[in-house]
Scaffold this active site. Structure first.
Site, mmCIF file in Angstrom:
data_model
loop_
_atom_site.group_PDB
_atom_site.id
_atom_site.type_symbol
_atom_site.label_atom_id
_atom_site.label_comp_id
_atom_site.label_asym_id
_atom_site.label_seq_id
_atom_site.Cartn_x
_atom_site.Cartn_y
_atom_site.Cartn_z
ATOM 1 N N TYR A 38 39.356 -43.375 -16.735
ATOM 2 C CA TYR A 38 38.736 -43.130 -18.051
ATOM 3 C C TYR A 38 39.664 -42.777 -19.060
ATOM 4 O O TYR A 38 39.767 -43.262 -20.163
ATOM 5 C CB TYR A 38 37.502 -42.031 -17.926
ATOM 6 C CG TYR A 38 36.640 -41.778 -19.019
ATOM 7 C CD1 TYR A 38 35.612 -42.886 -19.424
ATOM 8 C CD2 TYR A 38 36.815 -40.681 -19.551
ATOM 9 C CE1 TYR A 38 34.862 -42.522 -20.233
ATOM 10 C CE2 TYR A 38 35.938 -40.469 -20.646
ATOM 11 C CZ TYR A 38 35.028 -41.271 -21.129
ATOM 12 O OH TYR A 38 33.938 -41.018 -22.223
ATOM 13 N N SER A 82 22.603 -32.209 -18.199
ATOM 14 C CA SER A 82 21.574 -32.936 -17.606
ATOM 15 C C SER A 82 21.183 -32.632 -16.135
ATOM 16 O O SER A 82 20.153 -32.075 -15.814
ATOM 17 C CB SER A 82 21.495 -34.345 -17.628
ATOM 18 O OG SER A 82 22.929 -34.940 -17.195
ATOM 19 N N ASN A 83 22.479 -32.365 -15.410
ATOM 20 C CA ASN A 83 22.372 -31.633 -14.196
ATOM 21 C C ASN A 83 21.562 -30.413 -14.028
ATOM 22 O O ASN A 83 20.765 -30.292 -13.475
ATOM 23 C CB ASN A 83 23.901 -31.614 -13.398
ATOM 24 C CG ASN A 83 24.193 -32.628 -12.580
ATOM 25 O OD1 ASN A 83 23.725 -33.834 -12.735
ATOM 26 N ND2 ASN A 83 25.287 -32.566 -11.977
ATOM 27 N N ARG A 92 40.472 -38.922 -12.931
ATOM 28 C CA ARG A 92 40.022 -39.024 -14.430
ATOM 29 C C ARG A 92 40.886 -39.957 -15.076
ATOM 30 O O ARG A 92 40.373 -40.501 -16.213
ATOM 31 C CB ARG A 92 40.008 -37.770 -15.233
ATOM 32 C CG ARG A 92 38.916 -36.749 -14.390
ATOM 33 C CD ARG A 92 39.210 -35.269 -15.182
ATOM 34 N NE ARG A 92 38.150 -35.197 -16.171
ATOM 35 C CZ ARG A 92 36.831 -34.663 -16.224
ATOM 36 N NH1 ARG A 92 36.374 -34.091 -15.382
ATOM 37 N NH2 ARG A 92 36.248 -34.548 -17.341
HETATM 38 P P1 NAD Z 1 26.076 -43.903 -21.199
HETATM 39 O O1 NAD Z 1 27.085 -44.009 -19.598
HETATM 40 O O2 NAD Z 1 24.855 -43.453 -21.223
HETATM 41 O O3 NAD Z 1 26.236 -45.325 -22.031
HETATM 42 C C1 NAD Z 1 27.106 -46.274 -21.792
HETATM 43 C C2 NAD Z 1 26.810 -47.564 -21.765
HETATM 44 O O4 NAD Z 1 27.697 -48.704 -21.696
HETATM 45 C C3 NAD Z 1 25.551 -47.948 -20.608
HETATM 46 O O5 NAD Z 1 24.381 -48.285 -21.271
HETATM 47 C C4 NAD Z 1 26.141 -48.797 -20.030
HETATM 48 O O6 NAD Z 1 25.440 -49.662 -19.289
HETATM 49 C C5 NAD Z 1 27.200 -49.770 -20.759
HETATM 50 N N1 NAD Z 1 28.265 -50.108 -20.395
HETATM 51 C C6 NAD Z 1 29.292 -49.629 -19.262
HETATM 52 N N2 NAD Z 1 30.049 -50.712 -19.039
HETATM 53 C C7 NAD Z 1 29.785 -51.847 -19.739
HETATM 54 C C8 NAD Z 1 30.177 -53.058 -19.723
HETATM 55 N N3 NAD Z 1 31.283 -53.375 -18.989
HETATM 56 N N4 NAD Z 1 29.764 -54.044 -20.528
HETATM 57 C C9 NAD Z 1 28.537 -53.816 -21.237
HETATM 58 N N5 NAD Z 1 28.074 -52.759 -21.132
HETATM 59 C C10 NAD Z 1 28.673 -51.683 -20.404
HETATM 60 O O7 NAD Z 1 27.228 -42.935 -21.832
HETATM 61 P P2 NAD Z 1 26.964 -42.243 -23.410
HETATM 62 O O8 NAD Z 1 27.353 -40.867 -23.029
HETATM 63 O O9 NAD Z 1 26.332 -42.947 -24.166
HETATM 64 O O10 NAD Z 1 28.758 -42.616 -23.890
HETATM 65 C C11 NAD Z 1 28.810 -43.823 -25.111
HETATM 66 C C12 NAD Z 1 30.043 -43.859 -25.212
HETATM 67 O O11 NAD Z 1 30.520 -42.752 -26.009
HETATM 68 C C13 NAD Z 1 31.212 -43.977 -24.092
HETATM 69 O O12 NAD Z 1 32.227 -45.031 -24.493
HETATM 70 C C14 NAD Z 1 31.604 -42.875 -24.008
HETATM 71 O O13 NAD Z 1 32.795 -42.895 -23.409
HETATM 72 C C15 NAD Z 1 31.896 -42.366 -25.401
HETATM 73 N N6 NAD Z 1 31.623 -40.622 -25.255
HETATM 74 C C16 NAD Z 1 30.555 -40.143 -25.056
HETATM 75 C C17 NAD Z 1 30.560 -38.711 -24.609
HETATM 76 C C18 NAD Z 1 29.439 -37.926 -24.423
HETATM 77 O O14 NAD Z 1 29.383 -36.584 -24.324
HETATM 78 N N7 NAD Z 1 28.217 -38.414 -24.624
HETATM 79 C C19 NAD Z 1 31.614 -37.936 -25.059
HETATM 80 C C20 NAD Z 1 33.032 -38.791 -25.178
HETATM 81 C C21 NAD Z 1 32.887 -40.198 -25.478
HETATM 82 N N1 UDP Z 2 29.733 -29.092 -13.793
HETATM 83 C C1 UDP Z 2 29.399 -28.213 -13.190
HETATM 84 N N2 UDP Z 2 28.321 -28.558 -12.452
HETATM 85 C C2 UDP Z 2 27.620 -29.788 -12.457
HETATM 86 C C3 UDP Z 2 28.255 -30.619 -13.264
HETATM 87 C C4 UDP Z 2 29.280 -30.401 -13.934
HETATM 88 O O1 UDP Z 2 29.775 -26.954 -13.137
HETATM 89 O O2 UDP Z 2 26.770 -30.020 -11.849
HETATM 90 C C5 UDP Z 2 31.196 -28.721 -14.670
HETATM 91 C C6 UDP Z 2 32.228 -29.727 -14.586
HETATM 92 O O3 UDP Z 2 32.982 -29.447 -13.583
HETATM 93 C C7 UDP Z 2 32.964 -29.535 -15.998
HETATM 94 C C8 UDP Z 2 31.983 -28.999 -17.132
HETATM 95 O O4 UDP Z 2 30.917 -29.074 -16.116
HETATM 96 O O5 UDP Z 2 33.857 -28.357 -16.038
HETATM 97 C C9 UDP Z 2 31.521 -30.490 -17.748
HETATM 98 O O6 UDP Z 2 31.386 -31.668 -17.007
HETATM 99 P P1 UDP Z 2 30.787 -32.983 -17.340
HETATM 100 O O7 UDP Z 2 30.582 -33.632 -16.311
HETATM 101 O O8 UDP Z 2 29.541 -32.798 -18.222
HETATM 102 O O9 UDP Z 2 31.826 -33.376 -18.547
HETATM 103 P P2 UDP Z 2 33.498 -33.368 -18.898
HETATM 104 O O10 UDP Z 2 33.906 -32.859 -17.436
HETATM 105 O O11 UDP Z 2 33.836 -34.731 -18.839
HETATM 106 O O12 UDP Z 2 33.688 -32.648 -19.903
#
Ligand code: NAD
Ligand code: UDP
Length: 310
Positions: free
Chosen positions: A144, A188-189, A141
């Protein structure tokens, strides 16, 4: 009316943000390389005269004239960010340098979509912004987590060194419409599996917890942070403090979809955090923000979206 750059604008959160900014009467330039984003997420915006899409990778510099930047580009699902981990770190770090350079040249405000992952597998619970985190530098991880941590460092150094006007937001697990059906994140899964009658994949014993925020609440918090008072930089947690085990989430999804899917237990991925829950006192105080949509209501809206998708 402002001209606003949204990187990652074709992704899950980015597409909702573009919509919101257009609704407020702004011009939006959406930049995305479609690594995890989808054309369908922004299809309905393409006819809007105030919306412009640029296919571009943020690891390369970009020259545009804008008034604000929201930097969201980065895959967020573990499955996707681990697919090409070197590119993930480059996107966070070089992407941040490029966008901060743009903000510096234009003397404009820039918001960073950081993450609760900066806390790693937290030893204190719940997590306030003052907690410095427990992150592996070498695990799967880290591409990221460490990329996002370094991006935060860059934001604060550009602020101190070059007076760039920054806002740093630590986003906790967010879900809702526009998530990719193969996104790989847990909400979503589970919904897609339940709707298809497939096994619900629980990683580990399912006792690990997460706090899930509905996308509309998250976007409201992001918008308020961008427009918060001068001098307030964050970092600020934005998330829903309601905390659930993955087993509880699976049960809720099964109930709401009336699905007959069975639970299937799979090994817990390396470095998977055991617990996560935001302290949101700072967001309440500075942004007068707190989430309004509780899990059941948000799941119902998300299920309705996936019913049309799968
Ligand atoms: P997502 O994967 O749906 O969206 C990310 C977008 O960035 C995608 O459209 C992808 O094509 C684009 N992208 C990736 N690499 C790129 C690059 N090199 N150049 C241009 N575009 C690029 O994810 P999301 O859930 O919408 O997340 C958006 C942001 O929020 C991310 O920075 C993520 O780290 C942050 N974030 C999201 C969550 C969450 O739960 N959704 C939680 C923590 C942080
Ligand atoms: N997880 C799970 N089944 C799945 C996908 C994820 O049990 O099909 C668990 C995963 O191991 C984690 C939690 O759900 O403990 C959240 O996972 P996710 O990938 O959504 O986000 P993150 O771990 O980055 O918070």
């Amino acid at each position: 009316m402002k001209r606003i750059l949204v990187t990652g604008g074709a992704g899950f959160l980015g597409s909702h943000l573009c919509e919101r900014l257009l609704d407020e009467g702004n011009e939006v330039i959406c930049v995305d390389n479609f690594f995890t984003g989808r054309k369908v997420n922004i299809h309905h915006l393409l006819g809007n005269k105030n919306f412009e899409f640029l296919r571009h990778d943020v690891t390369f510099p970009i020259f545009v004239e804008v008034d604000q930047i929201y930097n969201l580009a980065c895959p967020a699902s573990p499955v996707h960010y681990q697919f090409d981990p070197v590119q993930t770190t480059k996107t966070s770090v070089i992407g941040a340098i490029n966008m901060l350079g743009l903000a510096k040249r234009l003397k404009i405000r820039i918001l960073q979509a950081s993450t609760s992952e900066v806390y790693g597998d937290p030893e204190i619970h719940p997590q306030p912004e003052s907690y410095k985190g427990s992150v592996s530098t070498i695990g799967i991880r880290a591409c990221y987590d460490e990329g996002k941590r370094c991006a935060e460092t860059l934001f604060f150094d550009y602020h101190r060194q070059h007076k760039v006007d920054i806002k740093v937001m630590r986003i906790f697990n967010t879900y809702g419409p526009h998530m990719h059906p193969n996104d790989g994140r847990v909400v979503s899964n589970f919904i897609v599996q339940a709707l298809k009658g497939e096994d619900i994949t629980i990683f580990g014993d399912g006792m690990q917890t997460r706090s899930f925020c509905y996308v509309d609440d998250l976007i409201e918090g992001m918008y308020r942070l961008m427009n918060s008072r001068d001098g307030f930089t964050g970092p600020v947690n934005i998330g829903n403090p309601g905390e659930f085990t993955m087993l509880e989430l699976a049960q809720k999804v099964l109930e709401l979809t009336a699905s007959k899917s069975k639970l299937k237990f799979l090994p817990l991925p390396q470095d998977d955090p055991m617990q996560r829950k935001p302290v949101i006192d700072l967001a309440k105080k500075e942004l007068a923000w707190e989430p309004k949509v509780q899990l059941e209501e948000g799941l119902k809206k998300t299920i309705a979206y996936f019913e049309k998708e799968v």
